[in-house]
Design an enzyme around this catalytic site. Structure first.
Site, PDB file in Angstrom:
ATOM      1  N   GLY A  14      20.629 -17.834 -23.190  1.00  0.00           N
ATOM      2  CA  GLY A  14      21.581 -17.066 -22.375  1.00  0.00           C
ATOM      3  C   GLY A  14      21.235 -17.161 -20.899  1.00  0.00           C
ATOM      4  O   GLY A  14      20.233 -17.789 -20.515  1.00  0.00           O
ATOM      5  N   ASP A  15      22.109 -16.572 -20.072  1.00  0.00           N
ATOM      6  CA  ASP A  15      21.890 -16.545 -18.620  1.00  0.00           C
ATOM      7  C   ASP A  15      21.798 -17.933 -18.010  1.00  0.00           C
ATOM      8  O   ASP A  15      21.075 -18.155 -17.044  1.00  0.00           O
ATOM      9  CB  ASP A  15      20.617 -15.726 -18.277  1.00  0.00           C
ATOM     10  CG  ASP A  15      20.637 -14.366 -18.934  1.00  0.00           C
ATOM     11  OD1 ASP A  15      21.676 -13.704 -18.879  1.00  0.00           O
ATOM     12  OD2 ASP A  15      19.616 -13.976 -19.536  1.00  0.00           O
ATOM     13  N   GLU A  16      22.531 -18.884 -18.573  1.00  0.00           N
ATOM     14  CA  GLU A  16      22.498 -20.256 -18.045  1.00  0.00           C
ATOM     15  C   GLU A  16      23.430 -20.424 -16.845  1.00  0.00           C
ATOM     16  O   GLU A  16      23.411 -21.469 -16.191  1.00  0.00           O
ATOM     17  CB  GLU A  16      22.923 -21.263 -19.135  1.00  0.00           C
ATOM     18  CG  GLU A  16      22.031 -21.326 -20.366  1.00  0.00           C
ATOM     19  CD  GLU A  16      22.517 -20.383 -21.453  1.00  0.00           C
ATOM     20  OE1 GLU A  16      23.446 -19.571 -21.207  1.00  0.00           O
ATOM     21  OE2 GLU A  16      21.960 -20.459 -22.571  1.00  0.00           O
ATOM     22  N   LYS A  18      26.928 -19.404 -17.277  1.00  0.00           N
ATOM     23  CA  LYS A  18      28.244 -19.694 -17.892  1.00  0.00           C
ATOM     24  C   LYS A  18      29.378 -19.060 -17.104  1.00  0.00           C
ATOM     25  O   LYS A  18      30.464 -19.632 -17.009  1.00  0.00           O
ATOM     26  CB  LYS A  18      28.280 -19.166 -19.338  1.00  0.00           C
ATOM     27  CG  LYS A  18      27.333 -19.886 -20.269  1.00  0.00           C
ATOM     28  CD  LYS A  18      27.431 -19.361 -21.683  1.00  0.00           C
ATOM     29  CE  LYS A  18      26.886 -17.955 -21.837  1.00  0.00           C
ATOM     30  NZ  LYS A  18      25.441 -17.808 -21.562  1.00  0.00           N
ATOM     31  N   GLY A  42      26.416 -10.568 -19.703  1.00  0.00           N
ATOM     32  CA  GLY A  42      26.604 -10.220 -18.297  1.00  0.00           C
ATOM     33  C   GLY A  42      26.909 -11.500 -17.551  1.00  0.00           C
ATOM     34  O   GLY A  42      26.007 -12.257 -17.214  1.00  0.00           O
ATOM     35  N   HIS A  43      28.199 -11.772 -17.338  1.00  0.00           N
ATOM     36  CA  HIS A  43      28.585 -13.028 -16.682  1.00  0.00           C
ATOM     37  C   HIS A  43      28.852 -12.764 -15.198  1.00  0.00           C
ATOM     38  O   HIS A  43      29.729 -11.974 -14.850  1.00  0.00           O
ATOM     39  CB  HIS A  43      29.809 -13.633 -17.375  1.00  0.00           C
ATOM     40  CG  HIS A  43      29.505 -14.092 -18.761  1.00  0.00           C
ATOM     41  ND1 HIS A  43      30.458 -14.411 -19.690  1.00  0.00           N
ATOM     42  CD2 HIS A  43      28.315 -14.291 -19.382  1.00  0.00           C
ATOM     43  CE1 HIS A  43      29.868 -14.785 -20.817  1.00  0.00           C
ATOM     44  NE2 HIS A  43      28.575 -14.713 -20.652  1.00  0.00           N
ATOM     45  N   ARG A 145      30.906  -4.404 -44.369  1.00  0.00           N
ATOM     46  CA  ARG A 145      32.305  -3.965 -44.564  1.00  0.00           C
ATOM     47  C   ARG A 145      32.469  -2.451 -44.387  1.00  0.00           C
ATOM     48  O   ARG A 145      33.199  -1.799 -45.100  1.00  0.00           O
ATOM     49  CB  ARG A 145      32.819  -4.431 -45.945  1.00  0.00           C
ATOM     50  CG  ARG A 145      32.890  -5.929 -46.031  1.00  0.00           C
ATOM     51  CD  ARG A 145      32.817  -6.435 -47.422  1.00  0.00           C
ATOM     52  NE  ARG A 145      31.535  -6.098 -48.037  1.00  0.00           N
ATOM     53  CZ  ARG A 145      31.183  -6.475 -49.251  1.00  0.00           C
ATOM     54  NH1 ARG A 145      32.002  -7.179 -49.998  1.00  0.00           N
ATOM     55  NH2 ARG A 145      30.016  -6.138 -49.735  1.00  0.00           N
ATOM     56  N   GLN A 226      25.931 -15.159 -24.522  1.00  0.00           N
ATOM     57  CA  GLN A 226      24.532 -15.391 -24.889  1.00  0.00           C
ATOM     58  C   GLN A 226      24.266 -16.908 -24.871  1.00  0.00           C
ATOM     59  O   GLN A 226      24.912 -17.617 -24.125  1.00  0.00           O
ATOM     60  CB  GLN A 226      24.176 -14.773 -26.255  1.00  0.00           C
ATOM     61  CG  GLN A 226      24.110 -13.258 -26.245  1.00  0.00           C
ATOM     62  CD  GLN A 226      25.475 -12.600 -26.321  1.00  0.00           C
ATOM     63  OE1 GLN A 226      26.273 -12.913 -27.187  1.00  0.00           O
ATOM     64  NE2 GLN A 226      25.748 -11.685 -25.419  1.00  0.00           N
ATOM     65  N   GLY A 304      19.159  -5.433 -15.945  1.00  0.00           N
ATOM     66  CA  GLY A 304      18.319  -5.467 -14.740  1.00  0.00           C
ATOM     67  C   GLY A 304      16.877  -5.877 -15.020  1.00  0.00           C
ATOM     68  O   GLY A 304      16.053  -5.950 -14.115  1.00  0.00           O
ATOM     69  N   ARG A 307      13.674 -11.544 -15.901  1.00  0.00           N
ATOM     70  CA  ARG A 307      13.700 -12.563 -16.960  1.00  0.00           C
ATOM     71  C   ARG A 307      12.383 -13.320 -16.966  1.00  0.00           C
ATOM     72  O   ARG A 307      11.799 -13.550 -15.915  1.00  0.00           O
ATOM     73  CB  ARG A 307      14.853 -13.541 -16.716  1.00  0.00           C
ATOM     74  CG  ARG A 307      16.204 -12.871 -16.816  1.00  0.00           C
ATOM     75  CD  ARG A 307      17.339 -13.859 -16.555  1.00  0.00           C
ATOM     76  NE  ARG A 307      18.609 -13.155 -16.519  1.00  0.00           N
ATOM     77  CZ  ARG A 307      19.590 -13.418 -15.653  1.00  0.00           C
ATOM     78  NH1 ARG A 307      19.469 -14.393 -14.765  1.00  0.00           N
ATOM     79  NH2 ARG A 307      20.713 -12.723 -15.687  1.00  0.00           N
ATOM     80  N   ASP A 335      19.122 -26.161  -7.472  1.00  0.00           N
ATOM     81  CA  ASP A 335      18.540 -25.849  -6.157  1.00  0.00           C
ATOM     82  C   ASP A 335      17.292 -24.958  -6.249  1.00  0.00           C
ATOM     83  O   ASP A 335      16.431 -25.005  -5.373  1.00  0.00           O
ATOM     84  CB  ASP A 335      19.583 -25.141  -5.278  1.00  0.00           C
ATOM     85  CG  ASP A 335      20.112 -23.892  -5.962  1.00  0.00           C
ATOM     86  OD1 ASP A 335      20.647 -24.018  -7.079  1.00  0.00           O
ATOM     87  OD2 ASP A 335      19.967 -22.787  -5.413  1.00  0.00           O
TER      88      ASP A 335
HETATM   89  P1  IMP Z   1      21.194  -7.636 -28.475  1.00  0.00           P
HETATM   90  O1  IMP Z   1      22.179  -8.751 -28.406  1.00  0.00           O
HETATM   91  O2  IMP Z   1      21.457  -6.540 -27.479  1.00  0.00           O
HETATM   92  O3  IMP Z   1      20.996  -7.134 -29.868  1.00  0.00           O
HETATM   93  O4  IMP Z   1      19.758  -8.235 -28.041  1.00  0.00           O
HETATM   94  C1  IMP Z   1      19.060  -9.202 -28.839  1.00  0.00           C
HETATM   95  C2  IMP Z   1      18.342 -10.212 -27.953  1.00  0.00           C
HETATM   96  O5  IMP Z   1      19.311 -11.019 -27.285  1.00  0.00           O
HETATM   97  C3  IMP Z   1      17.487  -9.596 -26.852  1.00  0.00           C
HETATM   98  O6  IMP Z   1      16.361 -10.427 -26.641  1.00  0.00           O
HETATM   99  C4  IMP Z   1      18.391  -9.631 -25.637  1.00  0.00           C
HETATM  100  O7  IMP Z   1      17.665  -9.638 -24.428  1.00  0.00           O
HETATM  101  C5  IMP Z   1      19.109 -10.946 -25.873  1.00  0.00           C
HETATM  102  N1  IMP Z   1      20.441 -11.006 -25.239  1.00  0.00           N
HETATM  103  C6  IMP Z   1      21.580 -10.428 -25.677  1.00  0.00           C
HETATM  104  N2  IMP Z   1      22.609 -10.726 -24.860  1.00  0.00           N
HETATM  105  C7  IMP Z   1      22.119 -11.539 -23.913  1.00  0.00           C
HETATM  106  C8  IMP Z   1      22.710 -12.219 -22.808  1.00  0.00           C
HETATM  107  O8  IMP Z   1      23.912 -12.151 -22.546  1.00  0.00           O
HETATM  108  N3  IMP Z   1      21.862 -12.978 -22.049  1.00  0.00           N
HETATM  109  C9  IMP Z   1      20.542 -13.108 -22.343  1.00  0.00           C
HETATM  110  N4  IMP Z   1      19.951 -12.506 -23.370  1.00  0.00           N
HETATM  111  C10 IMP Z   1      20.735 -11.720 -24.152  1.00  0.00           C
END
Ligand code: IMP
Length: 426
Positions: A14-16, A18, A42-43, A145, A226, A304, A307, A335
């Protein structure tokens, strides 16, 4: 394959970046659809001096011409969605008539957040480091379910009856297993009915809407959330999220047949980051890691949290390229590497004295993996002079070429800053 559609998928944890890539590409699409995850995403999109952080609403909302869809595979916290809509409208971004929410999407209820927090607390040092947005419990109830879907939320009578039966079970779990306070059934039912009323006008049959778009040749961009290494099937289980964040999830989370998904664009940060706990072979707990965090502003857009940062991992990304069938790459944050010389890329792992080039299933094996690195020369000046790929400095060009060779796909986009203009098209 549908030639006009595309999927944007995160290839790491995640956090690439996107959000920026989707914002750039969305000008050429009619519809942008989210397929999985929830407000754990969080985009971040930067337009001029303004920064937008979107959690549930697809990043395409910032384009007037785009209709956005929250697909059936998403778990939706209606309160968060309404807040996000109000915030966008407060900043003159039009949402009315541009957003549709699937009637099949699951609802994140207040007790999902309570269960998420209770479970993390009970796990102690072994906690997953979730975003505490109720994601895991919402997906667990979906599969069991027992969930509430959008079509239920907007039907007050049915919703109240379903909750009347379900909440005593939730409270047994909260009180007897986690030793936490119970939730008040009336309060939860009132919350559900109130939010159902407020959101009703957005809810509809997105499966028909999207397939009608295919029939009438309107183009669709699927927005992954993610990253593939957080995918519940392919990621670093159990240190992962609870949905399919890779390409397979784009089909089940939208109702679009696999052959309609189109080109798969994998988003790849030029180094690696991860939030939350779990194995991370190339993590740098040193000055270089700190420098990547500061220069790359690597702090979670949702929580917040700082990372964790490390070198680029080609074993992990070759694997995610394979499971997603990546056609093209968007390489981001190149960069941020300016001034780090030499640069390292992990090309294999050493696990129990054996060199491996495949991604292990067991998190404990990955935790024991020693990265095998190659070195590349870094660069000290500007990464690129202008917006053409020809203007990349030779070391940066060679670094990108090496990533493409290792991952097995060409770079279509190279991003060298958060703004729309700081982008080179390959
Ligand atoms: P959850 O998705 O809140 O259950 O978190 C599970 C794991 O996925 C944790 O390590 C979070 O930090 C990670 N995670 C969930 N959503 C994101 C995202 O959008 N970016 C990066 N890590 C994420």
């Amino acid at each position: 394959m549908n030639k006009q559609n595309a999927c944007v998928i995160g290839m790491q944890w995640g956090d690439e970046g996107k959000g920026k890539v989707i914002d750039l590409l969305s000008k050429d699409f009619d519809i942008v659809v989210r397929a999985q995850g929830g407000s754990n995403a969080g985009h971040t999109v930067v337009i001029g001096d303004e920064e937008f952080i979107l959690h549930l609403i697809p990043s395409g909302i910032l384009r007037d011409s785009v209709t956005c869809v929250i697909g059936n595979g998403v778990v939706v916290d209606p309160e968060q969605l309404l807040t996000e809509i109000a915030e966008l409208q407060g900043r003159n971004v039009e949402v009315a008539g541009k957003l549709l929410v699937s009637d099949r999407a699951q609802v994140v209820m207040p007790y999902h957040k309570a269960l998420d927090a209770a479970r993390e607390k009970a796990l102690g040092d072994g906690k997953l480091g979730t975003t505490l947005r109720g994601i895991g419990p919402a997906y667990a109830e979906k599969v069991a379910r027992e969930g509430v879907r959008m079509c239920d939320l907007i039907d007050p009578q049915k919703c109240r009856t379903a909750l009347q039966h379900h909440i005593p079970l939730v409270n047994k779990l909260l009180q007897n297993v986690y030793e936490e306070e119970p939730v008040d059934p009336t309060e939860v039912a009132d919350w559900a009915v109130r939010n159902g009323e407020a959101i009703r006008h957005l809810v509809g049959d997105t499966v028909e809407f999207l397939n009608d778009a295919v029939r009438t040749s309107r183009s669709i961009l699927c927005e992954g959330a993610q990253g593939s290494l957080l995918d519940v099937d392919f990621g670093t289980y159990p240190f992962c999220t609870s949905s399919n964040a890779s390409a397979g999830g784009m089909s089940t989370g939208t109702g679009l047949a696999p052959k309609e998904l189109g080109t798969v664009i994998g988003v790849l940060k030029a180094y690696t980051t991860r939030v939350g706990t779990g194995p991370f072979p190339t993590e740098l707990n040193d000055e270089i890691g700190g420098r990547l965090r500061e220069r790359g502003r690597e702090f979670g857009a949702t929580t917040g949290r700082p990372r964790r940062c490390g070198w680029f991992d080609a074993v992990a990304t070759r694997y995610t390229s394979m499971i997603n069938g990546v056609d093209e790459l968007a390489v981001t944050k190149l960069d941020v590497l300016e001034g780090i010389d030499p640069l390292k890329i992990c090309v294999a792992y050493e696990i129990d004295g054996r060199q491996v080039e495949t991604f292990p299933a067991r998190a404990s094996a990955l935790a024991a993996a020693q990265p095998v690195y190659i070195e590349m020369p870094g660069w000290h000046g500007e990464t690129a002079k202008d917006n053409s790929t020809d203007s990349l400095c030779p070391e940066a060009a060679a670094y990108v070429e090496k990533l493409c060779e290792l991952v097995g796909a060409p770079a279509r986009i190279i991003s060298i800053g958060s703004e729309r203009g700081q982008t080179l098209a390959g």
